[in-house]
Design an enzyme around this catalytic site. Structure first.
Site, PDB file in Angstrom:
ATOM      1  N   SER A 142     -31.309  54.097 114.559  1.00  0.00           N
ATOM      2  CA  SER A 142     -30.914  54.715 113.461  1.00  0.00           C
ATOM      3  C   SER A 142     -31.915  55.970 113.335  1.00  0.00           C
ATOM      4  O   SER A 142     -32.809  56.011 113.810  1.00  0.00           O
ATOM      5  CB  SER A 142     -31.257  53.910 112.092  1.00  0.00           C
ATOM      6  OG  SER A 142     -31.228  54.425 110.946  1.00  0.00           O
ATOM      7  N   TYR A 155     -36.049  47.508 106.937  1.00  0.00           N
ATOM      8  CA  TYR A 155     -35.287  48.056 108.044  1.00  0.00           C
ATOM      9  C   TYR A 155     -35.973  49.455 108.719  1.00  0.00           C
ATOM     10  O   TYR A 155     -35.709  49.508 110.025  1.00  0.00           O
ATOM     11  CB  TYR A 155     -33.968  48.759 107.188  1.00  0.00           C
ATOM     12  CG  TYR A 155     -32.736  49.255 107.740  1.00  0.00           C
ATOM     13  CD1 TYR A 155     -31.855  48.462 108.305  1.00  0.00           C
ATOM     14  CD2 TYR A 155     -32.654  50.870 108.154  1.00  0.00           C
ATOM     15  CE1 TYR A 155     -30.743  49.114 109.083  1.00  0.00           C
ATOM     16  CE2 TYR A 155     -31.488  51.122 108.820  1.00  0.00           C
ATOM     17  CZ  TYR A 155     -30.813  50.323 109.291  1.00  0.00           C
ATOM     18  OH  TYR A 155     -29.499  50.836 109.908  1.00  0.00           O
TER      19      TYR A 155
HETATM   20  P1  NAD Z   1     -21.237  46.203 109.724  1.00  0.00           P
HETATM   21  O1  NAD Z   1     -21.626  45.454 108.678  1.00  0.00           O
HETATM   22  O2  NAD Z   1     -20.066  46.791 109.829  1.00  0.00           O
HETATM   23  O3  NAD Z   1     -21.267  45.250 111.099  1.00  0.00           O
HETATM   24  C1  NAD Z   1     -22.447  44.594 111.249  1.00  0.00           C
HETATM   25  C2  NAD Z   1     -21.885  43.131 112.259  1.00  0.00           C
HETATM   26  O4  NAD Z   1     -23.205  42.559 112.609  1.00  0.00           O
HETATM   27  C3  NAD Z   1     -20.985  42.281 111.251  1.00  0.00           C
HETATM   28  O5  NAD Z   1     -19.917  42.114 112.262  1.00  0.00           O
HETATM   29  C4  NAD Z   1     -21.836  41.030 111.190  1.00  0.00           C
HETATM   30  O6  NAD Z   1     -21.140  39.888 111.469  1.00  0.00           O
HETATM   31  C5  NAD Z   1     -22.731  41.210 112.564  1.00  0.00           C
HETATM   32  N1  NAD Z   1     -24.016  40.429 112.187  1.00  0.00           N
HETATM   33  C6  NAD Z   1     -25.011  40.466 111.199  1.00  0.00           C
HETATM   34  N2  NAD Z   1     -25.921  39.689 111.279  1.00  0.00           N
HETATM   35  C7  NAD Z   1     -25.554  38.983 112.454  1.00  0.00           C
HETATM   36  C8  NAD Z   1     -26.267  38.085 113.158  1.00  0.00           C
HETATM   37  N3  NAD Z   1     -27.589  37.292 112.989  1.00  0.00           N
HETATM   38  N4  NAD Z   1     -25.947  37.769 114.432  1.00  0.00           N
HETATM   39  C9  NAD Z   1     -24.924  38.322 114.988  1.00  0.00           C
HETATM   40  N5  NAD Z   1     -24.038  39.201 114.304  1.00  0.00           N
HETATM   41  C10 NAD Z   1     -24.593  39.469 113.286  1.00  0.00           C
HETATM   42  O7  NAD Z   1     -22.540  47.370 110.250  1.00  0.00           O
HETATM   43  P2  NAD Z   1     -22.518  48.644 110.906  1.00  0.00           P
HETATM   44  O8  NAD Z   1     -22.845  49.732 109.966  1.00  0.00           O
HETATM   45  O9  NAD Z   1     -21.391  48.606 112.059  1.00  0.00           O
HETATM   46  O10 NAD Z   1     -24.099  48.366 111.748  1.00  0.00           O
HETATM   47  C11 NAD Z   1     -24.156  48.097 113.184  1.00  0.00           C
HETATM   48  C12 NAD Z   1     -25.395  48.635 113.554  1.00  0.00           C
HETATM   49  O11 NAD Z   1     -25.372  49.960 113.301  1.00  0.00           O
HETATM   50  C13 NAD Z   1     -26.703  47.987 112.646  1.00  0.00           C
HETATM   51  O12 NAD Z   1     -27.594  47.646 113.795  1.00  0.00           O
HETATM   52  C14 NAD Z   1     -27.029  48.905 111.731  1.00  0.00           C
HETATM   53  O13 NAD Z   1     -28.285  48.859 111.366  1.00  0.00           O
HETATM   54  C15 NAD Z   1     -26.739  50.306 112.683  1.00  0.00           C
HETATM   55  N6  NAD Z   1     -26.575  51.562 111.894  1.00  0.00           N
HETATM   56  C16 NAD Z   1     -25.693  51.663 111.018  1.00  0.00           C
HETATM   57  C17 NAD Z   1     -25.592  52.881 110.293  1.00  0.00           C
HETATM   58  C18 NAD Z   1     -24.472  53.258 109.194  1.00  0.00           C
HETATM   59  O14 NAD Z   1     -24.659  54.153 108.692  1.00  0.00           O
HETATM   60  N7  NAD Z   1     -23.623  52.280 109.142  1.00  0.00           N
HETATM   61  C19 NAD Z   1     -26.501  54.091 110.621  1.00  0.00           C
HETATM   62  C20 NAD Z   1     -27.492  53.786 111.599  1.00  0.00           C
HETATM   63  C21 NAD Z   1     -27.680  52.476 112.349  1.00  0.00           C
END
Ligand code: NAD
Length: 260
Positions: A142, A155
């Site tokens: 991130s 985080y």
């Molecule tokens: P999201 O909530 O849409 O998807 C997350 C997925 O991870 C879900 O399907 C959930 O069921 C799964 N998950 C959660 N805990 C789990 C576990 N213990 N084991 C297996 N699966 C699990 O979120 P997203 O925004 O797509 O995030 C995905 C990644 O991207 C994360 O690591 C997040 O930190 C990172 N990220 C997101 C953003 C943003 O702005 N959305 C920015 C930077 C980084």
């Protein structure tokens, strides 16, 4: 097709960024293993890929469960003959100040992001070394792998930690043709972010509109959200890169919010 005949296991691929990477990797010819806590949603994503002519398998995986991770990787190898790409992407967010945080929430965050990354990395590296074909390991970092924000201590700590892990994997993996990199997105409008807009509005005592304008997009060059498609394209670029020249790096995809 940049990923023809490759096999990719993507954690957290039932939603958001992971799901978009799964769809794009399938379009690029890869066979996809969707590993997620949410099995029904993972199956729905797999069905969507298969209905478009791709190859996909949904596996139930809690990334903090050592046995479930090892089984998920073994299932990927048994079904598709190996694993070429790991995207360690599953993640959560918790909004809280340090003084109001519980040890339980701290541990939960570090476990999902760091224990999960370690366990999936170890199982994938073992399979990649055994196959003799090497591979590409990509962590979903991130901007918070480089920058800090209030209310996100565990985080930010976990996301910084992924950069350290990626660098060690790059060094230990090189002899086996295994590369490792981190993608560092800015804010992307997935369920993870939609949930925190009202939470941040409440904590800071401001409107949801101001959370978006004055916090999330304040330092971008153009006031734009990063998209799941932007992140998926970066994931294709990293996985299809042909040599060890690009390893141990982090790539920030954030509309200039953070510049390295
Ligand atoms: P999201 O909530 O849409 O998807 C997350 C997925 O991870 C879900 O399907 C959930 O069921 C799964 N998950 C959660 N805990 C789990 C576990 N213990 N084991 C297996 N699966 C699990 O979120 P997203 O925004 O797509 O995030 C995905 C990644 O991207 C994360 O690591 C997040 O930190 C990172 N990220 C997101 C953003 C943003 O702005 N959305 C920015 C930077 C980084």
């Amino acid at each position: 097709m940049l990923l023809k005949n490759k096999v990719a296991l993507i954690t957290g691929a039932a939603s958001g960024i992971g799901k978009e990477i799964a769809m794009e990797y399938a379009r690029q010819g890869a066979s996809i293993v969707i590993a997620d806590l949410a099995l029904d949603a993972a199956k729905a994503t797999a069905d969507e890929i298969i209905s478009k002519g791709g190859k996909a398998l949904a596996v139930s995986m809690n990334v903090v469960d050592e046995a479930a991770v090892d089984k998920g990787i073994a299932d990927a190898v048994a079904t598709f003959g190996g694993i070429d790409i790991l995207i360690s992407n599953a993640g959560i967010q918790i909004i809280s100040s340090i003084v109001d945080s519980t040890l339980e929430n701290w541990r939960k965050m570090l476990a999902i992001h760091l224990d999960g990354a370690f366990l999936t990395t170890r199982a994938s590296m073992r399979a990649m070394i055994k196959s003799g074909k090497g591979g590409s390991i990509i962590y979903m970092g991130s901007v918070h792998s480089h920058e800090a924000s209030p209310l996100k201590a565990p985080y930010v700590t976990a996301k910084h930690g992924l950069i350290g892990l990626a660098k060690v994997v790059a060094k230990e993996g090189a002899a086996h043709g295994i590369r490792s990199n981190v993608i560092c997105p800015g804010f992307v409008r997935t369920p993870l972010v939609e949930r925190q807009i009202p939470e941040q509005a409440k904590e800071f005592g401001i409107s949801e509109e101001d959370v978006i304008k004055k916090i999330m997009l304040k330092d971008t060059v153009d006031g734009e959200f990063t998209t799941t498609g932007d992140v998926a394209q970066t994931a294709v670029f990293l996985a299809s890169f042909p040599s060890n020249a690009l390893t141990g790096q982090s790539i920030v995809v954030s509309h200039g919010w953070f510049m390295q």
